[in-house]
Design a protein around this motif. Structure first.
Motif, PDB file in Angstrom:
ATOM      1  N   LYS A  30       0.763  -1.680  -0.505  1.00 37.71           N
ATOM      2  CA  LYS A  30      -0.243  -0.242  -0.470  1.00 37.71           C
ATOM      3  C   LYS A  30       0.888   0.989  -0.127  1.00 37.71           C
ATOM      4  O   LYS A  30       0.685   2.217  -0.700  1.00 37.71           O
ATOM      5  N   SER A  31       1.683   1.181   0.951  1.00 40.32           N
ATOM      6  CA  SER A  31       2.760   2.343   0.799  1.00 40.32           C
ATOM      7  C   SER A  31       3.781   2.455  -0.495  1.00 40.32           C
ATOM      8  O   SER A  31       3.312   3.659  -1.309  1.00 40.32           O
ATOM      9  N   ASN A  32       4.402   0.962  -1.187  1.00 37.05           N
ATOM     10  CA  ASN A  32       4.556   1.606  -2.331  1.00 37.05           C
ATOM     11  C   ASN A  32       3.982   2.975  -3.268  1.00 37.05           C
ATOM     12  O   ASN A  32       4.427   3.002  -3.982  1.00 37.05           O
ATOM     13  N   LEU A  33       2.799   1.581  -3.480  1.00 31.41           N
ATOM     14  CA  LEU A  33       1.325   2.197  -4.652  1.00 31.41           C
ATOM     15  C   LEU A  33       1.035   3.362  -4.174  1.00 31.41           C
ATOM     16  O   LEU A  33      -0.049   3.738  -4.674  1.00 31.41           O
ATOM     17  N   GLY A  34       1.217   3.726  -2.827  1.00 30.10           N
ATOM     18  CA  GLY A  34       0.344   5.338  -2.491  1.00 30.10           C
ATOM     19  C   GLY A  34      -0.777   4.914  -3.255  1.00 30.10           C
ATOM     20  O   GLY A  34      -1.544   6.039  -3.366  1.00 30.10           O
ATOM     21  N   THR A  35      -1.844   3.885  -1.860  1.00 33.96           N
ATOM     22  CA  THR A  35      -3.241   3.945  -2.840  1.00 33.96           C
ATOM     23  C   THR A  35      -3.507   3.073  -1.038  1.00 33.96           C
ATOM     24  O   THR A  35      -2.771   1.670  -1.271  1.00 33.96           O
ATOM     25  N   ASP A  36      -4.885   3.048  -0.412  1.00 30.77           N
ATOM     26  CA  ASP A  36      -5.528   1.723   0.426  1.00 30.77           C
ATOM     27  C   ASP A  36      -5.946   0.948  -0.388  1.00 30.77           C
ATOM     28  O   ASP A  36      -6.509   0.051   0.234  1.00 30.77           O
ATOM     29  N   LYS A  37      -6.745   1.538  -1.504  1.00 28.51           N
ATOM     30  CA  LYS A  37      -7.979   0.149  -1.796  1.00 28.51           C
ATOM     31  C   LYS A  37      -6.947  -0.445  -2.526  1.00 28.51           C
ATOM     32  O   LYS A  37      -6.346  -1.001  -3.642  1.00 28.51           O
ATOM     33  N   ILE A  38      -6.330  -1.728  -1.745  1.00 26.70           N
ATOM     34  CA  ILE A  38      -5.552  -3.072  -2.061  1.00 26.70           C
ATOM     35  C   ILE A  38      -6.347  -4.214  -0.966  1.00 26.70           C
ATOM     36  O   ILE A  38      -6.302  -3.941   0.163  1.00 26.70           O
ATOM     37  N   ALA A  39      -7.033  -5.469  -1.233  1.00 24.44           N
ATOM     38  CA  ALA A  39      -7.054  -6.232  -0.339  1.00 24.44           C
ATOM     39  C   ALA A  39      -6.397  -7.381  -0.827  1.00 24.44           C
ATOM     40  O   ALA A  39      -6.044  -7.411  -2.066  1.00 24.44           O
ATOM     41  N   GLU A 217       4.573   0.725  -8.037  1.00 22.83           N
ATOM     42  CA  GLU A 217       3.706   0.892  -9.505  1.00 22.83           C
ATOM     43  C   GLU A 217       4.191   0.692 -10.589  1.00 22.83           C
ATOM     44  O   GLU A 217       2.951  -0.150 -11.652  1.00 22.83           O
ATOM     45  N   GLU A 218       5.243   1.115 -10.725  1.00 22.54           N
ATOM     46  CA  GLU A 218       5.689   0.572 -12.617  1.00 22.54           C
ATOM     47  C   GLU A 218       5.238  -0.776 -12.907  1.00 22.54           C
ATOM     48  O   GLU A 218       5.052  -1.472 -13.434  1.00 22.54           O
ATOM     49  N   THR A 219       6.052  -1.406 -12.240  1.00 21.86           N
ATOM     50  CA  THR A 219       6.038  -3.023 -12.677  1.00 21.86           C
ATOM     51  C   THR A 219       4.617  -3.465 -12.046  1.00 21.86           C
ATOM     52  O   THR A 219       3.572  -4.841 -13.057  1.00 21.86           O
ATOM     53  N   VAL A 220       4.121  -3.512 -11.325  1.00 27.00           N
ATOM     54  CA  VAL A 220       2.560  -3.499 -10.633  1.00 27.00           C
ATOM     55  C   VAL A 220       1.567  -3.548 -11.793  1.00 27.00           C
ATOM     56  O   VAL A 220       0.606  -4.006 -12.413  1.00 27.00           O
ATOM     57  N   GLN A 221       1.899  -2.332 -11.801  1.00 23.36           N
ATOM     58  CA  GLN A 221       0.818  -1.804 -13.532  1.00 23.36           C
ATOM     59  C   GLN A 221       1.066  -3.044 -14.036  1.00 23.36           C
ATOM     60  O   GLN A 221       0.117  -2.733 -15.283  1.00 23.36           O
ATOM     61  N   ASN A 222       2.429  -2.895 -15.131  1.00 17.16           N
ATOM     62  CA  ASN A 222       2.380  -3.778 -16.279  1.00 17.16           C
ATOM     63  C   ASN A 222       2.340  -5.145 -15.887  1.00 17.16           C
ATOM     64  O   ASN A 222       2.260  -6.466 -17.210  1.00 17.16           O
ATOM     65  N   ASN A 223       2.120  -5.873 -14.503  1.00 15.72           N
ATOM     66  CA  ASN A 223       2.047  -6.727 -13.852  1.00 15.72           C
ATOM     67  C   ASN A 223       0.087  -7.167 -13.898  1.00 15.72           C
ATOM     68  O   ASN A 223       0.267  -7.968 -12.924  1.00 15.72           O
ATOM     69  N   LEU A 224      -0.575  -6.757 -14.942  1.00 15.91           N
ATOM     70  CA  LEU A 224      -2.085  -6.662 -13.682  1.00 15.91           C
ATOM     71  C   LEU A 224      -3.036  -7.440 -14.343  1.00 15.91           C
ATOM     72  O   LEU A 224      -2.718  -7.351 -15.885  1.00 15.91           O
ATOM     73  N   TYR A 225      -4.024  -7.966 -14.261  1.00 10.75           N
ATOM     74  CA  TYR A 225      -4.648  -9.560 -14.723  1.00 10.75           C
ATOM     75  C   TYR A 225      -6.255  -8.948 -14.260  1.00 10.75           C
ATOM     76  O   TYR A 225      -6.301  -7.675 -13.307  1.00 10.75           O
ATOM     77  N   LEU A 226      -7.050  -7.920 -15.982  1.00 14.39           N
ATOM     78  CA  LEU A 226      -8.035  -7.472 -15.464  1.00 14.39           C
ATOM     79  C   LEU A 226      -9.171  -8.542 -15.200  1.00 14.39           C
ATOM     80  O   LEU A 226      -9.557  -9.943 -16.189  1.00 14.39           O
ATOM     81  N   PRO A 227      -9.894  -7.956 -14.718  1.00 22.41           N
ATOM     82  CA  PRO A 227     -11.485  -8.959 -13.857  1.00 22.41           C
ATOM     83  C   PRO A 227     -12.311  -8.732 -15.695  1.00 22.41           C
ATOM     84  O   PRO A 227     -12.872  -7.512 -16.374  1.00 22.41           O
ATOM     85  N   SER A 228     -12.843  -9.789 -15.936  1.00 21.53           N
ATOM     86  CA  SER A 228     -13.704 -10.162 -17.289  1.00 21.53           C
ATOM     87  C   SER A 228     -15.202  -9.662 -15.977  1.00 21.53           C
ATOM     88  O   SER A 228     -15.005  -9.842 -14.632  1.00 21.53           O
ATOM     89  N   ASN A 229     -15.978 -10.140 -17.538  1.00 28.23           N
ATOM     90  CA  ASN A 229     -17.928  -9.568 -17.134  1.00 28.23           C
ATOM     91  C   ASN A 229     -18.234 -11.153 -16.025  1.00 28.23           C
ATOM     92  O   ASN A 229     -18.990 -11.099 -15.793  1.00 28.23           O
TER      93      ASN A 229
END
Length: 238
Positions: A30-39, A217-229
């Motif tokens: 959370k600190s590294n990415l600058g957001t609390d919206k992580i679970a 932030e950069e590495t996580v952004q490049n390795n995100l898996y996107l939820p589909s419907n």
């Protein structure tokens, strides 16, 4: 929170090493990415290692779905000694002979009792060391209610008494300390969990997992898996 952090959306697997808590890792990310919206989709105890899947941004709502996905574990147990926490963190509660146990006897017990839908009682003291120093210690001695879990398969990987190793394929969570403790009793002995590795969760394994040096932030952004419907998860295009 940066603009880039606000736009993070998806899930990503990480490798959690042993010797640190899941909550401390979550706090660091959370600190590294600058957001609390992580679970996360299932914590691992401090002595455990393996795959944890995290949701970030609005994708945290998919975390409960991931918790129900298939999981694979490699766990190690020790015959002859039971503890009050069912793992190596607790105090010895019983010492019993174990040399009468054969690999065939263990395999038979595992296949007859533990494959399919079963009921497990979660460990009585999941945070024994912390609770010893807290006022909650006495109140947490009451066992929790049984929970239903599903185990697709369970195999013996190594049998060198008193040590043994199992490979477990489950649907969602399985209480491995309880499994090892109960197995010891079924075999007219005692046993406790000494190590756990979550090898995979859903489609995520060690190959996809980000290590501590990738939690930026950069590495996580490049390795995100996107939820589909559906809402299963699709790998991002590269």
């Amino acid at each position: 929170m940066s603009a880039a952090a606000r736009n993070l959306y998806g899930v990503f697997p990480i490798y959690k090493p042993s010797g640190c808590s899941s909550s401390s890792i979550l706090k660091k990310i959370k600190s590294n990415l600058g957001t609390d919206k992580i679970a996360h989709s299932g914590a691992l105890n401090s002595y455990s290692e393996g795959i944890m899947v995290l949701g970030v941004g609005k994708a945290v709502k998919y975390v409960p779905v991931i918790r129900g996905h298939n999981r694979m574990y490699l766990i190690r147990g020790m015959l002859g000694v039971a503890t009050n926490t069912y793992d190596a963190c607790g105090d010895y509660s019983r010492v019993s002979p174990y040399k009468h146990i054969s690999e065939d006897a263990m395999r038979e017990a595992l296949n007859e009792i533990y494959v399919g839908k079963i009921e497990q009682i979660p460990p009585i003291l999941p945070s024994y060391r912390f609770l010893q120093r807290s006022k909650l210690f006495e109140t947490r001695l009451v066992p929790r209610e049984p929970c239903q879990v599903t185990i697709n398969s369970i195999d013996i990987v190594e049998f060198e008494p008193p040590s043994f190793q199992l490979h477990i394929h489950s649907v969602g969570r399985v209480y491995t300390p309880t499994l090892i403790n109960d197995l010891g009793e079924i075999l007219d002995s005692a046993a406790h969990l000494t190590h756990l590795c979550r090898v995979s969760q859903g489609d995520f394994g060690f190959r996809e997992a980000l290590h501590h040096y990738d939690w930026n932030e950069e590495t996580v952004q490049n390795n995100l898996y996107l939820p589909s419907n559906d809402p299963e998860l699709n790998k991002p295009s590269q």
